[in-house]
Design a protein around this motif. Structure first.
Motif, PDB file in Angstrom:
ATOM      1  N   TYR A  39       0.879  -1.182   0.000  1.00 47.05           N
ATOM      2  CA  TYR A  39       0.000   0.000   0.000  1.00 47.05           C
ATOM      3  C   TYR A  39       0.908   1.220   0.000  1.00 47.05           C
ATOM      4  CZ  TYR A  39      -3.407  -3.552   1.072  1.00 47.05           C
ATOM      5  OH  TYR A  39      -4.193  -4.688   1.005  1.00 47.05           O
ATOM      6  N   CYS A  41       2.033   5.251  -1.015  1.00 47.93           N
ATOM      7  CA  CYS A  41       1.586   6.628  -1.250  1.00 47.93           C
ATOM      8  C   CYS A  41       2.797   7.527  -1.442  1.00 47.93           C
ATOM      9  CB  CYS A  41       0.723   7.136  -0.092  1.00 47.93           C
ATOM     10  SG  CYS A  41       1.649   7.589   1.383  1.00 47.93           S
ATOM     11  N   GLU A  55      -3.468  11.096  -0.147  1.00 48.07           N
ATOM     12  CA  GLU A  55      -2.441  10.075  -0.358  1.00 48.07           C
ATOM     13  C   GLU A  55      -2.413   9.081   0.798  1.00 48.07           C
ATOM     14  OE1 GLU A  55       0.131   9.450  -2.839  1.00 48.07           O
ATOM     15  OE2 GLU A  55      -1.399  10.510  -3.970  1.00 48.07           O
ATOM     16  N   ILE A  58      -4.674   5.730   1.721  1.00 46.13           N
ATOM     17  CA  ILE A  58      -4.497   4.354   1.257  1.00 46.13           C
ATOM     18  C   ILE A  58      -4.109   3.434   2.408  1.00 46.13           C
ATOM     19  CG2 ILE A  58      -2.038   4.524   0.672  1.00 46.13           C
ATOM     20  CD1 ILE A  58      -4.732   2.754  -1.424  1.00 46.13           C
ATOM     21  N   TYR A 367     -12.362   3.909   2.566  1.00 46.97           N
ATOM     22  CA  TYR A 367     -12.935   3.613   1.253  1.00 46.97           C
ATOM     23  C   TYR A 367     -14.290   2.943   1.470  1.00 46.97           C
ATOM     24  CZ  TYR A 367      -8.276   4.614  -0.511  1.00 46.97           C
ATOM     25  OH  TYR A 367      -7.094   5.241  -0.819  1.00 46.97           O
ATOM     26  N   PHE A 407      -0.906  -1.217  -4.332  1.00 44.77           N
ATOM     27  CA  PHE A 407      -2.123  -0.411  -4.267  1.00 44.77           C
ATOM     28  C   PHE A 407      -1.708   1.057  -4.130  1.00 44.77           C
ATOM     29  CE2 PHE A 407      -3.209  -4.606  -3.010  1.00 44.77           C
ATOM     30  CZ  PHE A 407      -4.565  -4.796  -3.158  1.00 44.77           C
ATOM     31  N   THR A 408      -2.257   1.907  -4.985  1.00 47.12           N
ATOM     32  CA  THR A 408      -1.907   3.331  -4.967  1.00 47.12           C
ATOM     33  C   THR A 408      -3.194   4.163  -5.016  1.00 47.12           C
ATOM     34  OG1 THR A 408       0.083   2.769  -6.226  1.00 47.12           O
ATOM     35  CG2 THR A 408      -0.447   5.104  -6.014  1.00 47.12           C
ATOM     36  N   PRO A 409      -3.307   5.206  -4.187  1.00 46.03           N
ATOM     37  CA  PRO A 409      -4.570   5.950  -4.079  1.00 46.03           C
ATOM     38  C   PRO A 409      -4.867   6.829  -5.294  1.00 46.03           C
ATOM     39  CG  PRO A 409      -2.871   7.025  -2.774  1.00 46.03           C
ATOM     40  CD  PRO A 409      -2.277   5.739  -3.266  1.00 46.03           C
ATOM     41  N   THR A 416     -11.397  10.998  -1.534  1.00 48.44           N
ATOM     42  CA  THR A 416     -11.042   9.689  -2.068  1.00 48.44           C
ATOM     43  C   THR A 416     -11.960   9.313  -3.222  1.00 48.44           C
ATOM     44  OG1 THR A 416     -10.116   8.863  -0.002  1.00 48.44           O
ATOM     45  CG2 THR A 416     -11.018   7.233  -1.526  1.00 48.44           C
ATOM     46  N   TYR A 419      -8.624   3.614  -6.184  1.00 56.87           N
ATOM     47  CA  TYR A 419      -7.225   3.208  -6.149  1.00 56.87           C
ATOM     48  C   TYR A 419      -6.933   2.291  -7.328  1.00 56.87           C
ATOM     49  CZ  TYR A 419      -9.419  -0.816  -3.769  1.00 56.87           C
ATOM     50  OH  TYR A 419     -10.237  -1.867  -3.428  1.00 56.87           O
ATOM     51  N   GLN A 438       0.277   7.842 -12.144  1.00 58.98           N
ATOM     52  CA  GLN A 438      -0.927   7.881 -11.304  1.00 58.98           C
ATOM     53  C   GLN A 438      -1.524   9.272 -11.264  1.00 58.98           C
ATOM     54  OE1 GLN A 438      -2.120   5.125 -10.132  1.00 58.98           O
ATOM     55  NE2 GLN A 438      -3.307   5.457  -8.274  1.00 58.98           N
TER      56      GLN A 438
END
Length: 615
Positions: A39, A41, A55, A58, A367, A407-409, A416, A419, A438
């Motif tokens: 995960y 950021c 950021e 996440i 989320y 996993f990237t936000p 939000t 992702y 991204q």
């Protein structure tokens, strides 16, 4: 299958993929069924607090207790609020937690011993080169490794009765070294015998800027670095440095977890061996551990590859901006990523984006599971469809050994929106700037979202403009804009249509005797009846005052009569009297819509006059 959660905060725009690469290699060596969920950021890159909030969100995505171990690389998380939040989150974790390069109470530490090698380097400077006066050129003041190296520096000074000229702080970039060198000149500060730098970037910046200003290293002063980055070996002068093998650190993380899972005891601190590498910047000879021709060839190849990738990235961003939906944006991104040595790409977003909702209704923390949907999924050239995020997660859980998911936000400032997930993003080892990809995706999404919001606002304005506020039916203006084109279309297709004109009987008398509110109630009642009985593909309009018009296609004389009869009966049951005139258009005749409406109007008045005559 064992699963490891990695919580990582990249250095500015870069991902430290060496951790993942080293762990994956060790997993394959052990031949164990282990996969990694990273995960990641970039919460320290921008100075905008709200953006960074998006950021760091996440980190709230995973339930860390569902994993078999947690690995932290948050050396660059310098925001105190985020540090406290991360600490509170970890206190709830019941599985082993390992921190890379940052000692945290109650958790295992893996990294280099920042104290011993700094002292060994200073011993070399003092004993071999006679240095007495030292300056520490540091990185971020609150950074753990920088603090540890600075503490070792000060400790050696005190232990040997040497002179500490000063301690300066900046960041870990080349520009910090340039800034420090300019400070010497601007403030006329005497040079120390040696400048001990927190890393190789700072050391390289000092050496290069010194030469530009007419000074030379090591003739005027000595310089050392840390990390043994490639630039240290190939720089001029060659930088004296200390090894920091990230691959070995990552492998040690896997080994520690493996032992803990087996019930073995593990020390709280695990130090990966380091070595001082002496070079020209401290007055030693070139260490000869380099192949300049091979390095130059690699540099040329890298520049060529980078140019091609830049062109492909520009093409990807162009395709994103030209996309007409969110799927198209992620399709463009997926093709770029999978073609750059990755195995799969997935995208999850908040389904409310399609509705163009007020962004203030989007989540700022976490989320929302009931709003998240899988908008895109591709494994190689195969497009996958998942009915839910849960279905996608079940699919990922079947991963093979050594697979790594990043996993990237995705967010609009603090809000939000979703992702992305990249499987085995091997390209990040040589091109760590995933942030740029991204961020380009997020910009394209936000532009599309703003367009959807604008369209929604325009629809609302159009409804206000075209709807009668009291009855909710379309108004006369809407009739003019809608029925003209519809009539022309159906006429061209040889489709007969019905045009019915309704008018309330004795409406003026009702208003005068019962009041306008009662009259409004009658109009609303008629509007509801017309809407409820409206044939398929039909439209109902308040034409003005107590007049209503209904239009529907695929009509016959029988259908028209049946519809009008049903309306009259329902109206009569409500105690209301109306008159109606209706016509069925002839697609073969050259008669205009206005002519048909006039005919219906005449027929309606004939019925109205007949009712009055019977009164």
């Amino acid at each position: 299958m064992k699963r490891i959660a990695m919580i990582t905060d990249g250095w500015k725009r870069m991902v430290t993929y060496a951790w993942v690469d080293g762990m994956v290699r060790r997993i394959h060596e052990l031949d164990e069924d282990i996969c990694i969920y990273q995960y990641n950021c970039y919460g320290n890159w921008r100075k905008e607090k709200k953006y960074n909030q998006g950021e760091y969100n996440i980190f709230r995505l995973p339930d860390l207790n569902e994993f078999d171990g947690v690995v932290l690389d948050c050396n660059f998380t310098i925001d105190k609020e985020r540090q406290q939040e991360l600490s509170a989150m970890l206190q709830q974790v019941q599985v082993p937690v390992i921190s890379i390069g940052h000692a945290m109470e109650n958790y295992y530490y893996v990294g280099v011993d920042n104290t011993t090698p700094i002292k060994e380097m200073m011993e070399h400077l003092h004993k071999e080169h006679g240095c007495m006066r030292f300056l520490y050129a540091g990185g971020p003041k609150g950074h753990y490794e920088n603090y540890s190296r600075m503490t070792a520096f000060k400790s050696y000074i005190l232990e040997h009765g040497l002179m500490e000229q000063d301690t300066w702080f900046g960041d870990y970039e080349y520009a910090t070294g340039v800034k420090f060198m300019d400070r010497f000149v601007k403030e006329a500060i005497p040079f120390p015998d040696a400048i001990v730098c927190a890393n190789d970037n700072i050391a390289a910046g000092i050496c290069a800027r010194a030469e530009e200003l007419g000074f030379n290293v090591p003739e005027d002063f000595l310089v050392t670095g840390f990390d043994n980055m490639e630039k240290a070996a190939y720089f001029y002068p060659q930088i004296s440095t200390i090894t920091n093998d990230r691959g070995k650190i990552a492998a040690s993380v896997v080994d520690i977890l493996h032992k803990l899972w087996a019930g073995e005891q593990v020390e709280s601190f695990t130090f990966v061996p380091t070595e001082c590498v002496f070079g020209e910047s401290c007055g030693c000879e070139n260490n000869g551990k380099i192949d300049y021709r091979r390095h130059i060839r690699g540099h040329i190849q890298y520049n060529i590859r980078a140019q091609v990738e830049d062109e492909q990235r520009v093409e990807m961003e162009s395709r994103m901006s030209e996309s007409t939906d969110f799927y198209g944006i992620f399709h463009a991104m997926s093709q770029y990523i999978i073609n750059h040595d990755s195995d799969a790409f997935y995208a999850v977003i908040d389904k409310r984006l399609w509705d163009g909702i007020d962004e203030r209704k989007l989540a700022c923390k976490g989320y929302p599971k009931d709003q998240m949907v899988v908008v895109y999924a591709a494994e190689g050239s195969t497009i996958l469809n998942f009915e839910s995020v849960e279905a996608m997660n079940e699919h990922l859980a079947k991963a093979g050994r050594g697979d790594a998911y990043m996993f990237t936000p995705l967010h609009f400032h603090q809000y939000t929106v979703g992702y992305t997930i990249v499987k085995n993003a091997r390209f990040l080892y040589v091109d760590p700037y995933f942030y740029d990809i991204q961020n380009g995706c997020a910009r394209a999404m936000e532009a599309m979202f703003k367009q959807l919001q604008l369209e929604k606002i325009n629809r609302r304005l159009e409804e206000v403009y075209n709807k009668d506020p009291m009855t909710g039916l379309y108004n006369r203006l809407a009739y003019t804009e809608m029925i003209g084109p519809a009539f022309k279309k159906y006429h061209g297709e040889k489709v007969a249509c019905c045009l019915a004109f309704f008018d309330v009987n004795y409406f003026k008398e009702i208003n005068d005797s019962m009041g306008h509110e009662f009259g409004d109630t009658i109009l609303k009642c008629i509007a509801k009846i017309l809407t409820d009985l409206q044939p398929e593909q039909g439209y109902s309009y308040r034409f003005g005052g107590d007049e209503f018009v209904v239009f529907f296609p695929y009509a016959t004389e029988e259908k028209a009569d049946a519809y009008c009869k049903a309306v009259l009966e329902e109206v009569e049951r409500s105690g209301i009297s109306v008159s109606v005139g209706r016509v069925v258009t002839n697609p073969e005749a050259d008669v205009t819509l206005d002519d048909y409406l006039a005919q219906a109007d005449v027929l309606m008045y004939e019925m109205k006059n007949a009712i009055k005559a019977k009164r």
